[in-house]
Design an enzyme around this catalytic site. Structure first.
Site, PDB file in Angstrom:
ATOM      1  N   HIS A 229      -4.869 -10.032  -7.482  1.00 48.10           N
ATOM      2  CA  HIS A 229      -4.710  -8.983  -8.508  1.00 48.10           C
ATOM      3  C   HIS A 229      -6.027  -8.860  -9.273  1.00 48.10           C
ATOM      4  O   HIS A 229      -7.063  -8.611  -8.670  1.00 48.10           O
ATOM      5  CB  HIS A 229      -3.517  -9.369  -9.396  1.00 48.10           C
ATOM      6  CG  HIS A 229      -2.994  -8.300 -10.314  1.00 48.10           C
ATOM      7  ND1 HIS A 229      -3.442  -7.014 -10.345  1.00 48.10           N
ATOM      8  CD2 HIS A 229      -2.022  -8.370 -11.264  1.00 48.10           C
ATOM      9  CE1 HIS A 229      -2.784  -6.321 -11.267  1.00 48.10           C
ATOM     10  NE2 HIS A 229      -1.905  -7.119 -11.852  1.00 48.10           N
ATOM     11  N   HIS A 270      -4.909  -2.334  -0.829  1.00 46.66           N
ATOM     12  CA  HIS A 270      -4.089  -2.104  -2.020  1.00 46.66           C
ATOM     13  C   HIS A 270      -2.651  -1.886  -1.579  1.00 46.66           C
ATOM     14  O   HIS A 270      -2.399  -1.297  -0.536  1.00 46.66           O
ATOM     15  CB  HIS A 270      -4.575  -0.856  -2.777  1.00 46.66           C
ATOM     16  CG  HIS A 270      -4.127  -0.815  -4.199  1.00 46.66           C
ATOM     17  ND1 HIS A 270      -2.891  -0.353  -4.555  1.00 46.66           N
ATOM     18  CD2 HIS A 270      -4.738  -1.209  -5.334  1.00 46.66           C
ATOM     19  CE1 HIS A 270      -2.762  -0.444  -5.874  1.00 46.66           C
ATOM     20  NE2 HIS A 270      -3.875  -0.967  -6.370  1.00 46.66           N
ATOM     21  N   ASP A 328     -11.686  -3.119  -7.820  1.00 51.68           N
ATOM     22  CA  ASP A 328     -12.445  -4.356  -8.058  1.00 51.68           C
ATOM     23  C   ASP A 328     -13.728  -4.445  -7.243  1.00 51.68           C
ATOM     24  O   ASP A 328     -14.539  -5.343  -7.481  1.00 51.68           O
ATOM     25  CB  ASP A 328     -11.558  -5.565  -7.715  1.00 51.68           C
ATOM     26  CG  ASP A 328     -10.403  -5.678  -8.690  1.00 51.68           C
ATOM     27  OD1 ASP A 328      -9.243  -5.660  -8.254  1.00 51.68           O
ATOM     28  OD2 ASP A 328     -10.672  -5.732  -9.906  1.00 51.68           O
TER      29      ASP A 328
HETATM   30  C1  SDX Z   1      -5.588  -4.883  -8.098  1.00 49.07           C
HETATM   31  O1  SDX Z   1      -1.003  -3.082  -7.850  1.00 49.07           O
HETATM   32  C2  SDX Z   1      -2.022  -2.610  -8.520  1.00 49.07           C
HETATM   33  O2  SDX Z   1      -2.050  -1.485  -8.975  1.00 49.07           O
HETATM   34  C3  SDX Z   1      -3.149  -3.601  -8.710  1.00 49.07           C
HETATM   35  C4  SDX Z   1      -4.423  -3.043  -9.308  1.00 49.07           C
HETATM   36  C5  SDX Z   1      -4.204  -2.646 -10.748  1.00 49.07           C
HETATM   37  O3  SDX Z   1      -4.975  -1.800 -11.241  1.00 49.07           O
HETATM   38  O4  SDX Z   1      -3.349  -3.265 -11.420  1.00 49.07           O
HETATM   39  O5  SDX Z   1      -4.849  -1.911  -8.570  1.00 49.07           O
HETATM   40  C6  SDX Z   1      -5.521  -4.080  -9.323  1.00 49.07           C
HETATM   41  O6  SDX Z   1      -4.964  -5.901  -8.042  1.00 49.07           O
HETATM   42  C7  SDX Z   1      -6.370  -4.359  -6.928  1.00 49.07           C
HETATM   43  C8  SDX Z   1      -6.268  -5.296  -5.664  1.00 49.07           C
HETATM   44  C9  SDX Z   1      -7.278  -6.419  -5.846  1.00 49.07           C
HETATM   45  N1  SDX Z   1      -7.108  -7.439  -4.803  1.00 49.07           N
HETATM   46  C10 SDX Z   1      -8.004  -7.590  -3.800  1.00 49.07           C
HETATM   47  O7  SDX Z   1      -8.962  -6.843  -3.627  1.00 49.07           O
HETATM   48  C11 SDX Z   1      -7.725  -8.796  -2.900  1.00 49.07           C
HETATM   49  C12 SDX Z   1      -7.873  -8.399  -1.427  1.00 49.07           C
HETATM   50  N2  SDX Z   1      -6.798  -7.454  -1.113  1.00 49.07           N
HETATM   51  C13 SDX Z   1      -5.631  -8.001  -0.400  1.00 49.07           C
HETATM   52  O8  SDX Z   1      -5.254  -9.283  -0.832  1.00 49.07           O
HETATM   53  C14 SDX Z   1      -4.496  -6.977  -0.330  1.00 49.07           C
HETATM   54  O9  SDX Z   1      -5.055  -5.816   0.109  1.00 49.07           O
HETATM   55  C15 SDX Z   1      -3.678  -6.683  -1.567  1.00 49.07           C
HETATM   56  C16 SDX Z   1      -3.076  -7.911  -2.146  1.00 49.07           C
HETATM   57  C17 SDX Z   1      -4.485  -6.021  -2.606  1.00 49.07           C
HETATM   58  C18 SDX Z   1      -2.586  -5.677  -1.158  1.00 49.07           C
HETATM   59  O10 SDX Z   1      -1.655  -6.367  -0.526  1.00 49.07           O
HETATM   60  P1  SDX Z   1      -0.656  -5.690   0.505  1.00 49.07           P
HETATM   61  O11 SDX Z   1      -0.651  -4.222   0.530  1.00 49.07           O
HETATM   62  O12 SDX Z   1       0.613  -6.392   0.300  1.00 49.07           O
HETATM   63  O13 SDX Z   1      -1.350  -6.082   1.801  1.00 49.07           O
HETATM   64  P2  SDX Z   1      -0.637  -6.582   3.009  1.00 49.07           P
HETATM   65  O14 SDX Z   1      -0.634  -8.053   2.925  1.00 49.07           O
HETATM   66  O15 SDX Z   1       0.684  -5.905   3.189  1.00 49.07           O
HETATM   67  O16 SDX Z   1      -1.694  -6.008   4.059  1.00 49.07           O
HETATM   68  C19 SDX Z   1      -1.351  -5.133   5.060  1.00 49.07           C
HETATM   69  C20 SDX Z   1      -2.183  -5.606   6.245  1.00 49.07           C
HETATM   70  C21 SDX Z   1      -1.956  -7.080   6.559  1.00 49.07           C
HETATM   71  O17 SDX Z   1      -2.135  -7.229   7.945  1.00 49.07           O
HETATM   72  P3  SDX Z   1      -0.792  -7.206   8.888  1.00 49.07           P
HETATM   73  O18 SDX Z   1       0.172  -8.208   8.302  1.00 49.07           O
HETATM   74  O19 SDX Z   1      -0.263  -5.777   8.804  1.00 49.07           O
HETATM   75  O20 SDX Z   1      -1.309  -7.589  10.267  1.00 49.07           O
HETATM   76  O21 SDX Z   1      -3.578  -5.477   5.926  1.00 49.07           O
HETATM   77  C22 SDX Z   1      -4.190  -6.750   5.927  1.00 49.07           C
HETATM   78  C23 SDX Z   1      -3.084  -7.783   5.846  1.00 49.07           C
HETATM   79  O22 SDX Z   1      -3.456  -8.984   6.494  1.00 49.07           O
HETATM   80  N3  SDX Z   1      -5.044  -6.783   4.734  1.00 49.07           N
HETATM   81  C24 SDX Z   1      -6.289  -7.208   4.735  1.00 49.07           C
HETATM   82  C25 SDX Z   1      -6.732  -7.013   3.421  1.00 49.07           C
HETATM   83  N4  SDX Z   1      -5.740  -6.503   2.675  1.00 49.07           N
HETATM   84  C26 SDX Z   1      -4.688  -6.369   3.500  1.00 49.07           C
HETATM   85  N5  SDX Z   1      -7.069  -7.717   5.706  1.00 49.07           N
HETATM   86  C27 SDX Z   1      -8.337  -8.052   5.325  1.00 49.07           C
HETATM   87  N6  SDX Z   1      -8.846  -7.889   4.081  1.00 49.07           N
HETATM   88  C28 SDX Z   1      -8.067  -7.377   3.113  1.00 49.07           C
HETATM   89  N7  SDX Z   1      -8.553  -7.204   1.865  1.00 49.07           N
END
Ligand code: SDX
Length: 389
Positions: A229, A270, A328
């Site tokens: 997050h 996201h 971010d």
């Molecule tokens: C914020 O919710 C909000 O509004 C939050 C926010 C706010 O203003 O409050 O916008 C702020 O928290 C932004 C996000 C910051 N976090 C990061 O940048 C950390 C890296 N991002 C990931 O951890 C992830 O993208 C999340 C946590 C942000 C989103 O999670 P999801 O949508 O639940 O992702 P997921 O696990 O369902 O991913 C879908 C697929 C997965 O692969 P499969 O299971 O389909 O094979 O995409 C992959 C994930 O493994 N994936 C990534 C990835 N993010 C998702 N692979 C590599 N790098 C990434 N960053």
């Protein structure tokens, strides 16, 4: 007005809770605050005007803006008991741990004065929160440096005041760059609210029990800290520094595509946006402007970030997963250029988001509400009898 839950395979999500504050269309990359696009607010508004909009639903008239600003300034000093709590921490403690405790301590300071059912009491609480978040954040930084706290200065704008309390010298006249203050204010605007994200949902769920609003906000700060997050901005900088050179980007992207690595590209992806996060676009533009103004346009981290973004956006894996830069991805580069240490990045995210947390809490408690009570899909043992011994 509280969320009802629908069970989706793999995770439980809050299907909805009524709110009129922020609208997101994740597929189209749209973010509106009370109907106004974030791209316009970030460039044409300022943080206190955006706070007024989020809290009240309409942009303020000049007179309303002046009165609101005066109230925020009036309530920006921190109670000495809270200053002492900050000083009681080891200097090397993580700033988010200290901030969370300091905001929870505000619950102790004001608990006897807060009447959740009274609009005037809720307004005063909003002034205190928005007024004191910069002061607390600056105190946390000063404590980590072993430097004397600097009191709020009413002659300065909100962002100038935060920067002076953080980087100024006690007893010396403020000397804050207008360029940096404008960038700081824009970062606050870009972080102000984002619908039902994890930390805002935490504040709503916590607040739905009728608890002290500062205690509910402290719960939101705890949630924001995580690297999935708000902690991602700190993680992005660490990732870019670990990459080190443009030549190492391909290996980093390959690692992020290897599910067994457990590594994710920080600042990408996201839960809602399956297109560009509109805040990331403004943040990137701000990053270019600030680094150019500071003569840092050749910053190696910026070069790595831009090349990484380009590679990831062209990569079939990231395209298939609809992974785009989020808020971010560029914010950390700007904050580093401004001179803010990495461990303070999420504190600044919390500072900007405080008004969003409060606006959602206030929206909920201003009308009829019930305590939130998430349910679950039970996957444990069926009913069985205790063995006779
Ligand atoms: C914020 O919710 C909000 O509004 C939050 C926010 C706010 O203003 O409050 O916008 C702020 O928290 C932004 C996000 C910051 N976090 C990061 O940048 C950390 C890296 N991002 C990931 O951890 C992830 O993208 C999340 C946590 C942000 C989103 O999670 P999801 O949508 O639940 O992702 P997921 O696990 O369902 O991913 C879908 C697929 C997965 O692969 P499969 O299971 O389909 O094979 O995409 C992959 C994930 O493994 N994936 C990534 C990835 N993010 C998702 N692979 C590599 N790098 C990434 N960053």
């Amino acid at each position: 007005k509280n969320g009802f839950f629908t069970f989706d395979p793999g995770f439980m999500s809050t299907a909805s809770c009524e709110s009129s504050i922020t609208f997101i269309d994740g597929d189209e990359g749209v973010l509106l605050h009370r109907g106004y696009p974030i791209e316009q607010l970030a460039v044409s508004s300022d943080y206190l005007e955006t706070c007024y909009l989020l809290l009240n639903g309409e942009l303020p008239t000049p007179a309303q803006k002046e009165e609101f600003t005066a109230e925020i300034k009036k309530h920006s000093a921190v109670d000495p008991s809270v200053a002492n709590i900050i000083k009681s921490f080891k200097r090397e403690s993580h700033p988010m741990a200290i901030l969370c405790s300091a905001v929870a301590a505000l619950a102790a300071v004001y608990n006897d004065e807060i009447d959740i059912t009274d609009e005037a009491s809720r307004k005063l609480t909003a002034y205190r929160l928005i007024g004191q978040m910069p002061t607390l954040s600056a105190m946390v930084y000063k404590h980590s440096k072993g430097e004397e706290f600097i009191a709020p200065d009413d002659s300065l704008s909100y962002a100038e005041n935060y920067l002076n309390m953080t980087f100024g010298t006690a007893g010396k006249a403020p000397n804050v760059s207008k360029t940096i203050a404008k960038a700081m204010d824009r970062i606050f605007v870009l972080h102000a609210d984002h619908e039902q994200n994890a930390s805002t949902s935490t504040v709503r769920l916590s607040g739905s029990s009728g608890t002290n609003p500062f205690a509910a906000i402290a719960a939101g700060i705890s949630t924001l800290w995580g690297p999935a997050h708000g902690g991602a901005n700190e993680a992005v900088l660490k990732m870019l520094e670990e990459i080190g050179t443009v030549e190492n980007i391909e290996a980093c992207v390959a690692r992020a595509k290897d599910k067994t690595s457990g590594f994710r590209l920080m600042g990408f992806g996201h839960r809602v946006y399956k297109n560009f996060d509109p805040r990331a676009k403004v943040m990137k533009q701000t990053c270019d402007e600030v680094l150019a103004e500071l003569g840092l346009e050749n910053d190696p981290l910026l070069a790595i970030a831009k090349r990484l973004e380009q590679i990831a956006l062209e990569d079939p894996y990231f395209i298939s997963k609809k992974l785009y830069p989020n808020v971010d991805f560029y914010s950390g580069i700007i904050m580093k250029a401004i001179g803010i240490p990495t461990e303070m990045f999420t504190v600044i995210f919390a500072l900007g988001r405080a008004v969003g947390w409060y606006s959602h809490w206030n929206e909920m408690v201003s009308g009829p509400y019930k305590i939130g009570r998430p349910r679950q899909q039970y996957t444990g043992s069926p009913k069985r009898d205790y063995p006779n011994k």
